[in-house]
Design an enzyme around this catalytic site. Structure first.
Site, PDB file in Angstrom:
ATOM      1  N   LYS A 189       1.217  -1.306  -0.360  1.00  0.00           N
ATOM      2  CA  LYS A 189      -0.028  -0.386  -0.421  1.00  0.00           C
ATOM      3  C   LYS A 189       1.349   1.211   0.104  1.00  0.00           C
ATOM      4  CE  LYS A 189      -2.891  -2.755   2.272  1.00  0.00           C
ATOM      5  NZ  LYS A 189      -3.981  -2.983   4.346  1.00  0.00           N
ATOM      6  N   GLU A 230     -10.516  -7.436   5.472  1.00  0.00           N
ATOM      7  CA  GLU A 230     -10.249  -6.950   3.876  1.00  0.00           C
ATOM      8  C   GLU A 230     -11.098  -7.351   3.173  1.00  0.00           C
ATOM      9  OE1 GLU A 230      -6.152  -7.099   2.886  1.00  0.00           O
ATOM     10  OE2 GLU A 230      -5.479  -5.181   4.533  1.00  0.00           O
ATOM     11  N   GLU A 245      -9.343 -11.546   3.733  1.00  0.00           N
ATOM     12  CA  GLU A 245      -8.487 -11.940   5.013  1.00  0.00           C
ATOM     13  C   GLU A 245      -8.387 -11.184   6.418  1.00  0.00           C
ATOM     14  OE1 GLU A 245      -4.301 -12.394   4.725  1.00  0.00           O
ATOM     15  OE2 GLU A 245      -4.144 -10.265   4.447  1.00  0.00           O
ATOM     16  N   ASN A 274      -6.775  -9.435   9.164  1.00  0.00           N
ATOM     17  CA  ASN A 274      -5.647  -9.571  10.044  1.00  0.00           C
ATOM     18  C   ASN A 274      -5.782  -9.332  11.518  1.00  0.00           C
ATOM     19  OD1 ASN A 274      -3.455  -9.351   7.585  1.00  0.00           O
ATOM     20  ND2 ASN A 274      -4.757  -8.019   6.889  1.00  0.00           N
ATOM     21  N   ARG A 328      -4.527  -7.658  14.010  1.00  0.00           N
ATOM     22  CA  ARG A 328      -3.421  -7.248  14.348  1.00  0.00           C
ATOM     23  C   ARG A 328      -4.017  -5.515  14.310  1.00  0.00           C
ATOM     24  NH1 ARG A 328      -0.918  -5.370   9.927  1.00  0.00           N
ATOM     25  NH2 ARG A 328      -0.646  -6.960   8.248  1.00  0.00           N
ATOM     26  N   ARG A 385       2.420   6.633   2.922  1.00  0.00           N
ATOM     27  CA  ARG A 385       3.119   6.249   3.637  1.00  0.00           C
ATOM     28  C   ARG A 385       4.452   6.823   2.814  1.00  0.00           C
ATOM     29  NH1 ARG A 385       2.447  -0.353   3.977  1.00  0.00           N
ATOM     30  NH2 ARG A 385       0.263  -0.129   4.659  1.00  0.00           N
TER      31      ARG A 385
END
Length: 230
Positions: free
Chosen positions: A20, A58, A70, A72, A74, A120
């Site tokens: 990402k 997601e 999936e 995640n 966390r 990012r």
């Protein structure tokens, strides 16, 4: 304690090699009805499996349908944009939950506020994406209303070649997406990281691309824009 809340949705479609580059919340181009339905299903799933902690579901989204990928279990890098639009400190809440404490709020207490976008910032050449480790010779972080920088960089710090190239997260919040974009452009222009190459110039370009401004992109858009699909 059987308490589950959701912090709405995020869009993370701007990716390069499945990594990402830009994330935002809430996701543009998806109806409120669809978002509310999906968020409720995710909360119900957590109740049924007895999930404890912070997690992220997601999905791929195509032709008005969501397809589960999936979960995640966390915090994710882009959790910051969810914090900005909800006012919830996810790190604090994760620690409290791990210590056995109940949630201090309910779903009705969470008010969706404005729009947030995260860039990012990687220590890479902004065109070739060649890693750029080295010593930071100059550093000036942007500031102002709605601007947040999550980074350990400072003038004189060293960026080693051994780890992920992410060196900073620039997160900007606005009353709406347009205000958020205007603040983000200014913040990117103010951000100074000298001595190493970073992807700041790429983000500056993307903030002026009409497709991005209109929210008209998918998971293949960035690689096509960079000419990586040829």
């Amino acid at each position: 304690h059987r308490n589950v809340v959701h912090l709405w949705d995020r869009d993370c479609s701007l990716q390069r090699r499945h990594q990402k580059i830009i994330e935002e919340a809430p996701a543009p181009g998806v109806s409120e009805r669809q978002k509310n339905k999906l968020a409720s299903r995710c909360a119900d799933a957590c109740k049924k499996i007895g999930y404890v902690g912070v997690g992220t579901f997601e999905f791929l989204y195509e032709n008005s349908e969501f397809y589960f990928i999936e979960m995640n279990t966390r915090l994710q890098v882009e959790h910051s944009v969810s914090e900005m639009i909800s006012g919830i400190d996810l790190v604090r809440e994760q620690i409290r939950i791990a210590n056995g404490a109940p949630l201090a709020f309910t779903q009705s207490d969470i008010v969706l506020s404005g729009h947030a976008i995260e860039c990012r910032i990687n220590a890479e050449n902004p065109e070739t994406f060649t890693p750029s480790p080295g010593k930071v010779t100059d550093y000036h972080a942007p500031g102002g209303l709605g601007v947040r920088v999550d980074s350990a960089l400072y003038s004189g710090s060293a960026v080693p070649p051994y780890y992920d190239s992410l060196v900073s997260k620039l997160i900007v919040h606005g009353a709406n997406r347009n205000e958020c974009l205007m603040r983000l452009r200014r913040a990117l222009d103010e951000y100074v990281i000298g001595g190493i190459e970073t992807t700041i110039p790429l983000h500056q370009r993307l903030m002026h691309e009409q497709d991005f401004i209109n929210g008209n992109y998918d998971i293949h858009w960035l690689e096509a824009y960079l000419g990586l699909n040829n």
